[in-house]
Design a protein around this motif. Structure first.
Motif, PDB file in Angstrom:
ATOM      1  N   ALA A   1       4.826   0.822  -4.694  1.00 22.93           N
ATOM      2  CA  ALA A   1       3.087   0.029  -4.406  1.00 22.93           C
ATOM      3  C   ALA A   1       2.713  -0.633  -5.321  1.00 22.93           C
ATOM      4  O   ALA A   1       3.054  -0.064  -6.657  1.00 22.93           O
TER       5      ALA A   1
ATOM      6  N   LEU B   1       6.494   3.816  -2.601  1.00 19.12           N
ATOM      7  CA  LEU B   1       6.012   4.535  -3.721  1.00 19.12           C
ATOM      8  C   LEU B   1       5.746   4.200  -5.492  1.00 19.12           C
ATOM      9  O   LEU B   1       5.720   3.243  -5.363  1.00 19.12           O
TER      10      LEU B   1
ATOM     11  N   ARG C   1       0.771  -0.908  -0.092  1.00 23.14           N
ATOM     12  CA  ARG C   1      -0.111  -0.170  -0.099  1.00 23.14           C
ATOM     13  C   ARG C   1       0.994   1.264   0.061  1.00 23.14           C
ATOM     14  O   ARG C   1       1.932   1.686   0.728  1.00 23.14           O
ATOM     15  N   PRO C   2       0.487   1.992  -0.803  1.00 19.79           N
ATOM     16  CA  PRO C   2       1.198   3.497  -0.837  1.00 19.79           C
ATOM     17  C   PRO C   2       1.496   4.372   0.889  1.00 19.79           C
ATOM     18  O   PRO C   2       0.765   3.954   1.368  1.00 19.79           O
ATOM     19  N   GLY C   3       2.593   4.822   0.816  1.00 20.71           N
ATOM     20  CA  GLY C   3       3.073   5.790   1.639  1.00 20.71           C
ATOM     21  C   GLY C   3       4.374   5.075   2.926  1.00 20.71           C
ATOM     22  O   GLY C   3       4.286   4.149   2.357  1.00 20.71           O
ATOM     23  N   CYS C   4       4.229   6.035   3.950  1.00 20.73           N
ATOM     24  CA  CYS C   4       4.871   6.036   4.962  1.00 20.73           C
ATOM     25  C   CYS C   4       4.903   5.197   5.689  1.00 20.73           C
ATOM     26  O   CYS C   4       3.448   5.807   6.419  1.00 20.73           O
ATOM     27  N   TRP C   5       5.129   3.393   6.016  1.00 20.28           N
ATOM     28  CA  TRP C   5       4.693   2.737   6.965  1.00 20.28           C
ATOM     29  C   TRP C   5       5.077   3.541   8.659  1.00 20.28           C
ATOM     30  O   TRP C   5       4.668   3.008   9.183  1.00 20.28           O
TER      31      TRP C   5
ATOM     32  N   LYS D   1      10.959   8.842   9.290  1.00 22.59           N
ATOM     33  CA  LYS D   1       9.976   8.630   7.214  1.00 22.59           C
ATOM     34  C   LYS D   1      11.632   9.217   7.260  1.00 22.59           C
ATOM     35  O   LYS D   1      12.471  10.057   7.801  1.00 22.59           O
TER      36      LYS D   1
ATOM     37  N   GLU E   1       8.554   2.799   2.918  1.00 21.81           N
ATOM     38  CA  GLU E   1       8.001   3.822   2.558  1.00 21.81           C
ATOM     39  C   GLU E   1       7.559   3.263   0.543  1.00 21.81           C
ATOM     40  O   GLU E   1       9.107   2.601   0.203  1.00 21.81           O
TER      41      GLU E   1
END
Length: 283
Positions: free
Chosen positions: A246, A271, A140-144, A148, A269
């Motif tokens: 992602a 992307l 899934r996209p994004g920072c987990w 960061k 992350e």
């Protein structure tokens, strides 16, 4: 589903994915018939399938006979197959030799796998996407993570993405390790874990690991994958950031991955569209 539709062949390599697939398929009402490989497939898979045949690499005729015996008309290729360390691990039969003759000297992984898929389809076995029952495993996209990537690490991420896509286009590998603007390691025959170890060993404890899909990715096989072990190796070798693509990478043990990454101060992350960002920066 008809009887044939209710059956799925599983060409099972190493790692956790074959067992995950078998469990999900069974929960969805499929009977799973697994073709496993010596020194590759987890023997525990046998407890999650209707039948399992253990083969040596190259026993293509035996594999197709096993599927036909059980009325299998579609199959998936799941899990990694390491390139053999010794000639004794390969036992090519007539069908395998004819397949190799068809591709001649072009033994790049993707081309061999596509040729194998075409061969199976001629034998009446359709090869399906390895993710068709497990879309929830796609990144899934994004920072987990709590941490960061920093601005400096963002620059290394972009460089790593460019280089990883370049080696993917050449069918060399899918992973690159970067630190402070330098490429420390490029994935080749040794695989992702060894690449992280090589790269981390050359860095100063701030390595960025980028793992992406090949530019023309065939989702029937060789989808890039990461898991909790990836984070453990990064921690041991000085990796600080893990980047995956992602929607185009498999993620195992996601909760455990994030827990470990937060514990070790590692960023994860997922992307997309980094190529577009790269082109804008170059322009």
């Amino acid at each position: 589903m008809t009887l044939a539709e209710n059956r799925i062949g599983l060409i099972a390599g190493s790692g956790p994915f074959p067992i995950l697939f078998a469990k999900k398929a069974a929960a969805r009402g499929y009977e799973v018939f697994a073709a496993a490989f010596h020194h590759e497939t987890d023997p525990a898979l046998a407890g999650h399938v209707a039948a399992m045949e253990v083969l040596h690499l190259g026993q293509v005729g035996r594999l197709t006979r096993f599927f036909r015996k059980h009325g299998v008309q579609s199959a998936v290729m799941v899990g990694a197959i390491q390139k053999p360390r010794a000639a004794s691990e390969i036992r090519p039969d007539i069908k395998a030799l004819s397949l190799l003759a068809a591709v001649r000297k072009d033994t790049h992984d993707d081309r061999l796998l596509r040729a194998f898929a075409r061969f199976l389809e001629k034998e009446g076995i359709i090869v399906r996407s390895s993710t068709f029952l497990l879309p929830e495993l796609l990144a899934r996209p994004g920072c987990w993570t709590r941490k960061k990537p920093s601005k400096k690490e963002r620059s290394d991420i972009l460089l790593g993405w460019q280089k990883a896509k370049a080696i993917g286009a050449l069918d060399i590998g899918q992973c690159v390790v970067v630190e402070n603007g330098s490429v420390l390691a490029v994935e080749a025959i040794d695989g992702t874990d060894a690449t992280i170890k090589r790269g981390g060993g050359l860095g100063r404890g701030n390595a960025v690991v980028v793992k992406v899909c090949k530019p023309i990715q065939d989702f029937r096989f060789d989808v890039p994958a990461v898991g909790a072990r990836t984070i453990e190796i990064m921690h041991e070798c000085g990796g600080r950031v893990l980047i995956v693509e992602a929607g185009r990478s498999l993620v195992f043990d996601r909760e455990e991955m994030v827990k470990l990454a937060d514990q070790y101060g590692i960023s994860i992350e997922a992307l997309a569209d980094m190529q577009e960002q790269s082109q804008k920066k170059q322009g």
